[in-house]
Design an enzyme around this catalytic site. Structure first.
Site, PDB file in Angstrom:
ATOM      1  N   ASP A 175       2.579  32.603  13.948  1.00  0.00           N
ATOM      2  CA  ASP A 175       1.357  32.321  14.280  1.00  0.00           C
ATOM      3  C   ASP A 175       0.685  33.602  15.178  1.00  0.00           C
ATOM      4  O   ASP A 175       1.211  34.519  15.589  1.00  0.00           O
ATOM      5  CB  ASP A 175       1.827  31.255  15.549  1.00  0.00           C
ATOM      6  CG  ASP A 175       0.468  30.965  16.834  1.00  0.00           C
ATOM      7  OD1 ASP A 175      -0.433  30.293  15.949  1.00  0.00           O
ATOM      8  OD2 ASP A 175       0.309  31.383  17.668  1.00  0.00           O
ATOM      9  N   GLU A 178      -0.530  33.913  10.036  1.00  0.00           N
ATOM     10  CA  GLU A 178      -1.980  33.725  10.500  1.00  0.00           C
ATOM     11  C   GLU A 178      -2.278  34.792  10.919  1.00  0.00           C
ATOM     12  O   GLU A 178      -1.879  35.592  11.765  1.00  0.00           O
ATOM     13  CB  GLU A 178      -1.951  32.546  11.538  1.00  0.00           C
ATOM     14  CG  GLU A 178      -3.272  32.118  12.187  1.00  0.00           C
ATOM     15  CD  GLU A 178      -3.264  31.471  13.327  1.00  0.00           C
ATOM     16  OE1 GLU A 178      -4.548  30.955  13.714  1.00  0.00           O
ATOM     17  OE2 GLU A 178      -2.447  31.506  14.036  1.00  0.00           O
TER      18      GLU A 178
END
Length: 576
Positions: free
Chosen positions: A258, A293
């Protein structure tokens, strides 16, 4: 992190010769003790700031660390006896009876399905989710990506407020429930990827702040709190060991990391390179894949051991084209979204350092040299749906014919496709933002969420209460079986069958030359991707009848009629 003898120091506990050794990094603490049952044992400090104590213990025993007089759970706890403030549990050696021999899958075969365990089924458990896996495999899905499962406060949440990243969130089940989920997935040919959050800790229960303030760099902050100091070797080891634990203990196939753009500061780049190298060696017997990401649209990580990156540019172009929205991060894609879609199909990313409308500072660098598998594309994700005030899916915002053709484009183009749970069946139920915080923190989140949307279409007063169990309940998938869902599942199955039979072999053969994308009018295009094994050709209209756009009548895959219908797609593949 290694000592002078080359022995790795381990976060958390470790069994050896029938005894259990507990360890904690608390470099500035004056006194640390291990509270085991009704016994309290002083821990010995090592030169590097780790404290340790070896005891006679049994699996299932409860323990805490007492750091300068305050009791706290183990930041590397593998299992809690309750919530994030409760006792940690001494884990036993894993003796799970794995049934499936598994060597992993080639990344070119990836067709990902992102799911949130708590809302994927009515029960919201891993056991219930495992019962749905056969249906996904039947559609042609080859990987499931679990939103974070590391423990956070309360029962409900997306998982990005985790504070015990080694411990399975108890609302989802016991550790063996995750093992059974993975074993079942592998028996069906499905990879399992876990979303791992290494850029911050949640606001409640992050006892690591008390044990080791040096874990953080208070001079820098992320949008979610104090930045983590990746210059510290002990910090690097915490996250590498956490990732290794999930991959080896549960036989996962990969990780989605993330917001790595928030992994910054001294040591961050070296950490990410080290992380990729160590993780790919975690289990040499099978392939392990790494997705990031990364808002920076930078190729570096994908050139240094990471397989792929989420590609929000593709999503934003499709979303703006079909909805006409231009708020927030959609602003720079609202000027010519179809032109941006052409760029995304040709280069992967859209923003590659060039000047862009509504953006003061250019973003990104050229990534066009990367293979198509270096981009994970989606038309919906938990972020893009759930970060809307009302959690609307694309089908609730745009022409259903346009959504259907965009979904077919996602699944048949040569980039790695990712389906957000329910998308394969035409779900229209919302996916909302929900948490289970208490007291002042809960009130702050409730009011902050309302303020966030107060200036957007007067939605501030109508934002669902993120603390309400009803908000969570509304976000659960509805598993009805009717003609509409059967039509969507048939589209998914046809598109993924075409992908497996035609696109995957081309991807495995390797790219031969850059893609060629030609725009035809306002909202039509033709595209060709040359590979060593042949070529993939695609004709697309997303809102325009284009009589001059000629697609083969015998296209192996198509939705409606290119040249005659405003929303249509045809795709062919040929071998060399």
């Amino acid at each position: 992190m290694r000592d002078r003898d080359g022995a790795a120091h381990r976060w958390g506990g470790e069994w050896a010769d029938g005894a259990w050794t507990a360890r904690l990094w608390a470099p500035d603490a004056r006194d640390v003790a291990l509270v085991h049952g009704d016994q309290t044992r002083p821990m010995m400090r090592q030169d590097d700031g780790f404290w340790s104590a070896t005891i006679t213990a049994r699996p299932g025993d409860r323990y805490l660390f007492r750091v300068d007089g305050r009791d706290m759970p183990d930041p590397a706890s593998r299992l809690q006896n309750g919530d994030v403030h409760a006792h940690s549990v001494v884990p036993g050696p894993s003796d799970f009876p794995w049934q499936t021999r598994w060597a992993g899958r080639d990344w070119a075969e990836a067709a990902i399905y992102e799911l949130h365990v708590g809302t994927f089924t009515p029960d919201g458990t891993l056991a219930a989710a495992a019962e749905k896996l056969a249906g996904l495999a039947d559609l042609g899905v080859t990987a499931v990506e679990l939103m974070p499962v590391g423990q956070w406060p309360g029962d409900r949440g997306w998982g990005y407020d985790g504070v015990l990243p080694f411990a399975l969130h108890p609302a989802y089940g016991r550790p063996d429930d995750l093992r059974r989920f993975v074993d079942r997935a592998h028996s069906l040919g499905l990879m399992v990827i876990l979303d791992l959050v290494m850029n911050h800790f949640g606001p409640d229960g992050a006892w690591i702040h008390h044990a080791a303030p040096r874990f953080f760099d208070e001079s820098r902050h992320t949008p979610w709190g104090a930045a983590i100091d990746f210059a510290q070797p002990e910090v690097r080891e915490f996250w590498i060991q956490c990732a290794e634990y999930w991959l080896t203990e549960y036989r996962l196939d990969g990780l989605r990391l993330d917001a790595v753009h928030q992994i910054t500061g001294p040591g961050a780049d070296d950490f990410l390179r080290l992380f990729a190298n160590r993780i790919h060696q975690a289990d040499p017997s099978r392939a392990i894949h790494l997705i990031v990401e990364d808002e920076r649209n930078d190729p570096d990580l994908r050139e240094q051991g990471f397989d792929s990156a989420w590609n929000d540019d593709f999503h934003h172009a499709v979303h703006c084209l079909l909805t006409g929205e231009s708020d927030g991060y959609y602003a720079s894609f609202a000027d010519d979204p179809f032109g941006d879609l052409c760029l995304a199909l040709q280069n992967g990313h859209v923003e590659e350092g060039q000047a862009r409308p509504a953006r003061d500072t250019p973003r990104g660098r050229s990534c066009a040299h990367l293979p198509p598998t270096a981009f994970v594309n989606a038309t919906q994700t938990h972020d893009q749906v759930g970060n809307r005030a009302q959690g609307e899916r694309l089908l609730s915002l745009a022409d259903p014919d346009g959504v259907r053709v965009a979904f077919a484009l996602l699944l048949t183009a040569p980039f790695v496709p990712m389906i957000f749970m329910g998308e394969e069946r035409g779900a229209t139920s919302p996916f909302l933002f929900f948490v289970d915080f208490q007291g002042d923190l809960g009130e702050a989140v409730r009011h902050g969420r309302a303020r966030e949307f107060a200036g957007i279409a007067s939605m501030g007063s109508r934002v669902p209460d993120p603390l309400s169990p009803e908000t969570f309940a509304r976000s659960k998938l509805v598993w009805q079986d009717d003609q509409a869902t059967r039509t969507w599942r048939d589209l998914t199955r046809r598109a993924l069958m075409f992908r497996a039979q035609h696109v995957v072999p081309l991807l495995k053969s390797g790219r031969r030359a850059p893609a060629s994308v030609v725009r035809h009018g306002a909202a039509s295009l033709s595209a060709e991707w040359p590979f060593h094994g042949g070529a993939l050709n695609l004709w697309l209209s997303l809102g325009q009848v284009a009589p001059d756009l000629k697609a083969p009548q015998d296209a192996a895959f198509r939705v409606d009629r290119v040249g005659l219908d405003p929303f249509a797609i045809s795709v062919t593949a040929r071998s060399r």
